[in-house]
Design a protein around this motif. Structure first.
Motif, mmCIF file in Angstrom:
data_model
loop_
_atom_site.group_PDB
_atom_site.id
_atom_site.type_symbol
_atom_site.label_atom_id
_atom_site.label_comp_id
_atom_site.label_asym_id
_atom_site.label_seq_id
_atom_site.Cartn_x
_atom_site.Cartn_y
_atom_site.Cartn_z
ATOM 1 N N THR A 24 -2.616 6.381 3.798
ATOM 2 C CA THR A 24 -2.555 5.106 4.509
ATOM 3 C C THR A 24 -2.497 5.349 6.015
ATOM 4 N N LEU A 47 0.857 -1.186 0.000
ATOM 5 C CA LEU A 47 0.000 0.000 0.000
ATOM 6 C C LEU A 47 0.895 1.238 0.000
ATOM 7 N N ASP A 60 -5.827 1.275 3.589
ATOM 8 C CA ASP A 60 -5.613 2.162 2.446
ATOM 9 C C ASP A 60 -6.387 3.459 2.635
#
Length: 286
Positions: free
Chosen positions: A159, A128, A227
């Motif tokens: 994130t 991510l 995310d």
């Protein structure tokens, strides 16, 4: 401060695999006069593994204010001290901040000895975006507090990461699934560097099902990585919690001030909050 003072070394220790310690860390632990540890029994195993017999002293969340003052006096006397946590880098959701602050304020040297950190290890293998991220420590203990916690981060565009325990991971994911879209990408990293290390990247819905169905996925220590929200979602709505914050501020401040404060508190874009504030003011006039 006199150069005769000792130094406080903040030493990272392995998070699982005992080989994940630096040569420098081992040498520092051998050389210092005292090692301040969160759990002396736990750290003793590491020290025995590397043939280190330095004196251990306990420094945990229940005694750290009083113990820190005593350790500062020992530093002033010229003794050197290493601060370690049970695993990883001290102060990241571990005791030690009062000691480091007290020592820094006293003008005594604080020396970092970097190494393992569950947060960074998980991010490095997550897949991510990590150019920007927010670390939130451990999630709240109660369901209502967790839901508020997740609501506040629903539209966070970058994130975000939190730690979770084995006995709360399932409840935490269930609460998250009530707030975040089930297709939001998350990573569950458990037992990092240990025999049963598992790093799973999938949707929130699939992650919840996996943890529900597999008892092994409810064991160990967890890093959960979420995310960030898509930009279009961030621009279209604000959460009920963010709206409440803005409404309270509008009751006490001008629109300009209320929006500026709301931006600082929530992280939501100024343009979105300003439009919401205008809508609230129009509704009051209607």
């Amino acid at each position: 401060m006199s150069s005769e003072c000792g130094k406080l070394y903040v030493v990272a220790t392995p998070i699982g695999n005992l080989a994940d310690i630096s040569f420098r860390a081992v040498e520092i632990l051998k050389q210092v006069d005292l090692i301040a540890a969160e759990d002396t029994r736990h750290v003793k195993m590491l020290l025995q593994h590397y043939g280190i017999s330095n004196k251990l002293i306990s420094l945990h969340q229940h005694n750290e204010d009083k113990a820190s003052a005593g350790l500062l006096e020992k530093l002033r006397e010229g003794l050197s001290i290493a601060l370690v946590s049970d695993a990883g880098t001290p102060l990241l959701s571990d005791p030690g901040m009062p000691l480091v602050k007290m020592v820094k304020d006293a003008g005594v040297d604080v020396v970092p000895v970097p190494g393992a950190c569950a947060l960074i290890a998980a991010l490095s293998a997550a897949g991510l975006p990590v150019t920007q991220f927010v670390f939130e420590g451990f999630s709240p203990r109660t369901s209502s507090a967790r839901k508020a916690f997740f609501s506040e981060r629903l539209l966070c565009p970058i994130t975000w990461v939190f730690y979770e325990s084995s006995h709360r991971i399932l409840a935490s994911l269930k609460d998250m699934a009530e707030i975040l879209p089930l297709d939001r990408q998350i990573v569950i990293a458990r037992e990092l560097t240990k025999l049963h290390e598992t790093i799973v990247k999938t949707s929130l819905g699939e992650a919840l099902k996996l943890v529900e169905d597999d008892a092994n996925m409810r064991k160990g220590e967890f890093v959960v990585i979420v995310d960030g929200a898509a930009i279009d979602k961030k621009e279209q709505i604000i959460t009920p919690e963010q709206e409440k914050i803005l409404r309270v501020l509008l009751g006490e401040c001008s629109i300009k001030t209320a929006v500026a404060l709301a931006v600082e508190i929530t992280g939501v874009r100024k343009k979105l909050l300003y439009q919401a504030a205008l809508d609230m003011e129009k509704a009051k006039e209607a």
